[in-house]
Design a protein around this motif. Structure first.
Motif, PDB file in Angstrom:
ATOM      1  N   GLY A 181     -31.534 -46.775  42.701  1.00  0.00           N
ATOM      2  CA  GLY A 181     -30.377 -47.318  42.005  1.00  0.00           C
ATOM      3  C   GLY A 181     -29.568 -46.234  41.329  1.00  0.00           C
ATOM      4  N   ILE A 182     -28.271 -46.493  41.178  1.00  0.00           N
ATOM      5  CA  ILE A 182     -27.385 -45.567  40.487  1.00  0.00           C
ATOM      6  C   ILE A 182     -26.493 -46.338  39.523  1.00  0.00           C
ATOM      7  N   THR A 183     -25.891 -45.617  38.592  1.00  0.00           N
ATOM      8  CA  THR A 183     -24.833 -46.165  37.746  1.00  0.00           C
ATOM      9  C   THR A 183     -23.577 -45.330  37.935  1.00  0.00           C
ATOM     10  N   ASN A 184     -22.441 -45.949  37.711  1.00  0.00           N
ATOM     11  CA  ASN A 184     -21.146 -45.254  37.694  1.00  0.00           C
ATOM     12  C   ASN A 184     -20.247 -46.092  36.802  1.00  0.00           C
ATOM     13  N   ASP A 185     -20.368 -45.856  35.488  1.00  0.00           N
ATOM     14  CA  ASP A 185     -19.833 -46.778  34.499  1.00  0.00           C
ATOM     15  C   ASP A 185     -18.342 -46.588  34.229  1.00  0.00           C
ATOM     16  N   SER A 186     -17.710 -47.709  33.937  1.00  0.00           N
ATOM     17  CA  SER A 186     -16.307 -47.716  33.521  1.00  0.00           C
ATOM     18  C   SER A 186     -15.957 -49.125  33.091  1.00  0.00           C
ATOM     19  N   PHE A 187     -15.054 -49.250  32.107  1.00  0.00           N
ATOM     20  CA  PHE A 187     -14.555 -50.587  31.806  1.00  0.00           C
ATOM     21  C   PHE A 187     -13.811 -51.106  33.030  1.00  0.00           C
ATOM     22  N   PHE A 188     -13.916 -52.404  33.261  1.00  0.00           N
ATOM     23  CA  PHE A 188     -13.470 -52.979  34.522  1.00  0.00           C
ATOM     24  C   PHE A 188     -11.996 -52.698  34.815  1.00  0.00           C
ATOM     25  N   HIS A 189     -11.144 -52.719  33.784  1.00  0.00           N
ATOM     26  CA  HIS A 189      -9.711 -52.516  34.045  1.00  0.00           C
ATOM     27  C   HIS A 189      -9.392 -51.076  34.443  1.00  0.00           C
ATOM     28  N   LYS A 190     -10.356 -50.179  34.254  1.00  0.00           N
ATOM     29  CA  LYS A 190     -10.187 -48.783  34.657  1.00  0.00           C
ATOM     30  C   LYS A 190     -11.033 -48.420  35.881  1.00  0.00           C
ATOM     31  N   GLY A 214     -28.840 -56.771  34.484  1.00  0.00           N
ATOM     32  CA  GLY A 214     -28.627 -57.790  35.495  1.00  0.00           C
ATOM     33  C   GLY A 214     -28.906 -59.184  34.963  1.00  0.00           C
ATOM     34  N   GLN A 215     -29.601 -59.255  33.823  1.00  0.00           N
ATOM     35  CA  GLN A 215     -29.900 -60.536  33.183  1.00  0.00           C
ATOM     36  C   GLN A 215     -28.851 -60.904  32.137  1.00  0.00           C
ATOM     37  N   LYS A 216     -28.452 -59.931  31.312  1.00  0.00           N
ATOM     38  CA  LYS A 216     -27.567 -60.237  30.195  1.00  0.00           C
ATOM     39  C   LYS A 216     -26.155 -59.689  30.356  1.00  0.00           C
ATOM     40  N   GLY A 217     -25.937 -58.795  31.374  1.00  0.00           N
ATOM     41  CA  GLY A 217     -24.640 -58.138  31.501  1.00  0.00           C
ATOM     42  C   GLY A 217     -24.500 -57.005  30.498  1.00  0.00           C
ATOM     43  N   GLN A 218     -23.570 -56.096  30.776  1.00  0.00           N
ATOM     44  CA  GLN A 218     -23.324 -54.973  29.865  1.00  0.00           C
ATOM     45  C   GLN A 218     -21.887 -54.500  30.024  1.00  0.00           C
ATOM     46  N   ALA A 219     -21.160 -54.430  28.924  1.00  0.00           N
ATOM     47  CA  ALA A 219     -19.790 -53.920  28.957  1.00  0.00           C
ATOM     48  C   ALA A 219     -19.777 -52.523  29.561  1.00  0.00           C
ATOM     49  N   GLY A 220     -18.812 -52.277  30.438  1.00  0.00           N
ATOM     50  CA  GLY A 220     -18.709 -50.988  31.098  1.00  0.00           C
ATOM     51  C   GLY A 220     -19.558 -50.884  32.350  1.00  0.00           C
ATOM     52  N   GLN A 221     -20.270 -51.975  32.672  1.00  0.00           N
ATOM     53  CA  GLN A 221     -21.150 -51.954  33.845  1.00  0.00           C
ATOM     54  C   GLN A 221     -20.999 -53.221  34.693  1.00  0.00           C
ATOM     55  N   THR A 222     -19.771 -53.638  34.946  1.00  0.00           N
ATOM     56  CA  THR A 222     -19.590 -54.822  35.790  1.00  0.00           C
ATOM     57  C   THR A 222     -20.166 -54.588  37.180  1.00  0.00           C
ATOM     58  N   ASN A 223     -20.017 -53.378  37.690  1.00  0.00           N
ATOM     59  CA  ASN A 223     -20.557 -53.061  39.019  1.00  0.00           C
ATOM     60  C   ASN A 223     -22.082 -53.095  39.018  1.00  0.00           C
ATOM     61  N   TYR A 224     -22.690 -52.405  38.064  1.00  0.00           N
ATOM     62  CA  TYR A 224     -24.144 -52.324  37.978  1.00  0.00           C
ATOM     63  C   TYR A 224     -24.760 -53.687  37.654  1.00  0.00           C
TER      64      TYR A 224
END
Length: 241
Positions: free
Chosen positions: A85-94, A138-148
């Protein structure tokens, strides 16, 4: 038992390989890149008798070549740990499309590519253990991680559906959802924010990779055959559902 682990070169994946090897299992590890440092760590922490291969599991051609050149001649695994698994974080509008697609490909698309051929063999063998590593986010969601968060929520949807299909063939499929764990992934978090996160966890610390590995070993065990379709949280009480 022969066990294949993806994302095997570091962090939680490496800890899983080490734990399962110590329990007497034969390990096949997959990771995207192998260099001398990776091999040194692998041989030290797992075993020079175990196998480590460089495979991009989001690439259909590479996965097919691995199946044809390694698993078909040498034998398929009895258990599969989908950990990569990987992350590549950003707020969704960006967020850019590549940030979205890269995370979905590695965290979710790869489940189809690597699991399906192994699952087919498990059906023939009338036995199998599949454990998919998701995340608390993946259970609770996280701001900046809509993709993850979307990918990791999809991991458990995959688990629940495949568990119902596999049960008749004595194949269990479960999800493990770690909370914040002492790996390279959290080293990129701002120290002040990291301290805030730690203080919000009821047990007041992050998980150790070895603790996640112990939970994987429990689900792999043949005596856990009545557990399927479950999502096992290992998060120190940060999210209780």
């Amino acid at each position: 038992m022969k066990i294949l682990v993806t994302g095997a070169s570091r962090g939680i994946g490496l800890a899983i390989c080490k734990e399962l090897h110590n329990q007497g299992h034969q390990i096949i590890g997959l990771c995207r890149n192998i260099n001398e440092k990776v091999l040194d760590v692998w041989h030290r922490d797992v075993s020079c008798n175990s196998e480590l291969y460089s495979v991009d599991i989001s690439n259909e051609r590479e996965v097919q070549q691995f199946i044809e050149k390694v698993l078909e001649p040498k034998g398929y695994p009895d258990a599969l740990i989908n950990n990569a698994g990987i992350t590549n974080d950003s707020f969704f509008h960006k967020m850019e499309w590549k940030q979205w697609s890269d995370v979905i490909d590695i965290n979710l698309k790869s489940l189809f590519l690597i699991t399906q051929p192994i699952y087919k063999q498990m059906i023939k063998n009338k036995f199998g253990r599949i454990i998919n590593i998701s995340s608390i986010n993946g259970q609770k969601g996280q701001a900046g991680q809509t993709n993850y968060s979307a990918a990791k929520a999809g991991v458990h949807g995959f688990t629940m559906a495949l568990a119902q299909e596999g049960a008749r063939s004595n194949i269990t499929v479960n999800t493990l959802s770690p909370g914040y764990t002492e790996t390279d992934m959290i080293k990129h978090i701002n120290p002040e924010l990291l301290n805030t996160i730690r203080n919000s966890i009821p047990v007041k610390r992050f998980a150790l990779p070895e603790e996640i590995a112990k939970a994987v070993n429990f689900l792999v065990n043949e005596s856990s055959g009545y557990i399927t379709g479950a999502n096992v949280p290992v998060n120190g009480g940060l999210f209780i559902n």
